[in-house]
Motif scaffolding. Structure first.
Motif, short mmCIF file in Angstrom:
data_model
loop_
_atom_site.label_atom_id
_atom_site.label_comp_id
_atom_site.label_asym_id
_atom_site.label_seq_id
_atom_site.Cartn_x
_atom_site.Cartn_y
_atom_site.Cartn_z
N MET A 228 1.05 -1.17 0.09
CA MET A 228 0.12 0.12 0.05
C MET A 228 0.74 1.44 0.08
N HIS A 229 2.01 1.15 0.90
CA HIS A 229 2.74 2.36 0.59
C HIS A 229 3.54 2.82 -0.89
N TRP A 230 3.87 1.46 -1.27
CA TRP A 230 4.38 1.98 -2.55
C TRP A 230 3.11 2.21 -3.74
N LEU A 231 2.12 1.60 -3.43
CA LEU A 231 0.92 2.42 -4.44
C LEU A 231 0.78 3.64 -4.09
N THR A 232 1.03 3.92 -2.82
CA THR A 232 0.70 5.46 -2.73
C THR A 232 1.94 6.26 -3.38
N VAL A 233 3.02 5.90 -3.39
CA VAL A 233 4.07 6.50 -4.05
C VAL A 233 3.99 6.39 -5.51
N PHE A 234 3.31 5.33 -6.17
CA PHE A 234 2.98 5.45 -7.59
C PHE A 234 1.98 6.20 -7.88
N PHE A 235 0.86 6.29 -7.05
CA PHE A 235 -0.14 7.21 -7.21
C PHE A 235 0.32 8.54 -7.44
N GLY A 236 1.31 9.03 -6.55
CA GLY A 236 1.60 10.42 -6.55
C GLY A 236 2.68 10.74 -7.76
N PHE A 237 3.30 9.71 -8.20
CA PHE A 237 4.32 9.86 -9.34
C PHE A 237 2.99 10.18 -10.75
N VAL A 238 2.16 9.28 -10.91
CA VAL A 238 1.12 9.25 -11.87
C VAL A 238 0.24 10.67 -11.67
N MET A 239 0.09 11.20 -10.67
CA MET A 239 -0.62 12.25 -10.53
C MET A 239 0.51 13.52 -11.08
N ASP A 240 1.53 13.28 -10.55
CA ASP A 240 2.82 14.42 -10.81
C ASP A 240 2.83 14.35 -12.33
N ARG A 241 3.03 13.23 -13.03
CA ARG A 241 3.13 13.00 -14.47
C ARG A 241 2.00 13.76 -15.19
N ILE A 242 0.66 13.50 -14.69
CA ILE A 242 -0.45 14.28 -15.45
C ILE A 242 -0.40 15.59 -15.25
N LYS A 243 -0.12 16.35 -14.12
CA LYS A 243 0.02 17.59 -13.91
C LYS A 243 1.19 18.16 -14.74
N TYR A 244 2.41 17.55 -14.82
CA TYR A 244 3.35 17.98 -15.62
C TYR A 244 3.10 18.04 -17.14
N GLY A 245 2.39 16.86 -17.65
CA GLY A 245 1.77 16.96 -18.93
C GLY A 245 0.99 18.05 -19.31
N PHE A 246 -0.10 18.40 -18.44
CA PHE A 246 -0.92 19.44 -18.73
C PHE A 246 -0.17 20.77 -18.57
N CYS A 247 0.54 21.12 -17.54
CA CYS A 247 1.23 22.36 -17.83
C CYS A 247 2.30 22.54 -18.95
N LEU A 248 2.74 21.60 -19.44
CA LEU A 248 3.71 21.53 -20.41
C LEU A 248 3.02 21.72 -21.74
N ALA A 249 1.83 21.32 -21.94
CA ALA A 249 0.87 21.45 -23.07
C ALA A 249 0.55 22.80 -23.00
N ARG A 250 0.02 23.29 -21.94
CA ARG A 250 -0.39 24.68 -21.76
C ARG A 250 0.77 25.63 -22.13
N ARG A 251 1.81 25.56 -21.66
CA ARG A 251 2.98 26.32 -21.70
C ARG A 251 3.36 26.35 -23.18
N GLU A 252 3.34 25.36 -24.11
CA GLU A 252 3.78 25.38 -25.39
C GLU A 252 2.62 25.99 -26.27
N CYS A 253 1.38 25.63 -25.92
CA CYS A 253 0.35 26.28 -26.73
C CYS A 253 0.39 27.82 -26.62
N TYR A 254 0.61 28.29 -25.20
CA TYR A 254 0.76 29.55 -25.22
C TYR A 254 1.56 30.58 -26.00
N LYS A 255 2.45 29.63 -26.50
CA LYS A 255 3.73 30.33 -27.44
C LYS A 255 3.52 30.22 -29.06
N LEU A 256 2.34 29.60 -29.06
CA LEU A 256 1.71 29.70 -30.65
C LEU A 256 1.67 30.91 -31.30
#
Length: 256
Positions: A228-256
């Motif tokens: 359960m502990h490592w599942l929580t760590v993996f959950f945090g990693f997945v959420m962080d990657r989702i946030k990273y992808g969203f912010c990266l897409a927003r950042r690049e779109c704003y420069k179009l």
């Protein structure tokens, strides 16, 4: 932070701290070849340009401290054999730093670029695509969250089940072993071989019960909480990657 983004931000920060652009590019390229796996992991964990800027400040202080003084230029003879005057001597060209653009003006990588980087077209594209794909995005997010919720419920149910099984094995195994050994003792007075057999069988049942109970205890108290502990760590990693992808897409779109 991705390695390419890190190198661009580092080079821009070195220029900002007074390192010539050619020296900054050369030093960044050389530094990239020395990275170990641990260094790459540390770079991936960097989330803001402020951290990169502090690294660049330390590197720039070392480079500027050991930068050799520029020797005075000797006067150059003219075609007629005369010396250039002070006014005619060629002046050193200033480094054009206007073309060096930081990877992002915002202090935090996860914040949107400021007004100088944001364009009306990019803003419209980003919000238009976001609204059009919102049903799909929410469905995928719900699927991810539902999968993690199912795993958490399964682990909690497994812990409860192992504890109940532990209680059952301890009660049933202990009771059967105790009854068998008592019955064997009573048989010693009439039939010694049968009594010894019953006592031995009771001891075996007691030992097997203890062994199974120890396995169930470790599974319920140690193994499943560890999972359960490592599942929580993996959950945090997945959420962080989702946030990273969203912010990266927003950042690049704003420069179009």
């Amino acid at each position: 932070m991705e390695l390419d983004v890190f190198m661009k931000v580092l080079e821009s920060s070195l220029v900002k701290h007074g390192v010539p652009s050619d020296m900054a590019g050369q030093h960044a390229a050389t530094l990239r070849t020395t990275f170990t796996q641990g260094d790459l992991a540390d770079i991936e964990n960097i989330r803001s340009e402020a951290e990169v800027d502090s690294i660049a400040a330390g590197i720039a202080s070392i480079l500027n401290k050991h930068k050799p003084a520029k020797p005075a230029e000797a006067p150059k003879p003219s075609h007629a054999g005369e010396m250039y005057t002070e006014n005619d001597a060629p002046r050193p060209m200033k480094a054009n730093t206007s073309s060096v653009r930081p990877a992002q003006n915002s202090a935090d990588f996860f914040e949107a670029p400021d007004g100088s980087d944001r364009t009306p077209k990019g803003t419209a594209v980003f919000w238009g695509v976001l609204i059009l794909t919102l049903p799909i995005s929410l469905a995928l997010l719900g699927l991810v969250l539902g999968a993690f919720a199912f795993l958490y419920i399964a682990l909690i149910a497994g812990i409860i089940g192992f504890i109940l099984a532990l209680i059952g094995v301890a009660a049933c195994g202990g009771g059967i072993a105790l009854v068998g050994m008592i019955y064997g003792v009573t048989q010693l007075f009439s039939n010694v071989p049968a009594g010894i057999y019953e006592i031995g069988l009771g001891v075996i049942i007691a030992g097997a019960s203890v062994f199974i109970a120890v396995l169930l205890y470790n599974a319920a108290v140690r193994f499943l909480p560890w999972v359960m502990h490592w599942l929580t760590v993996f959950f945090g990693f997945v959420m962080d990657r989702i946030k990273y992808g969203f912010c990266l897409a927003r950042r690049e779109c704003y420069k179009l």
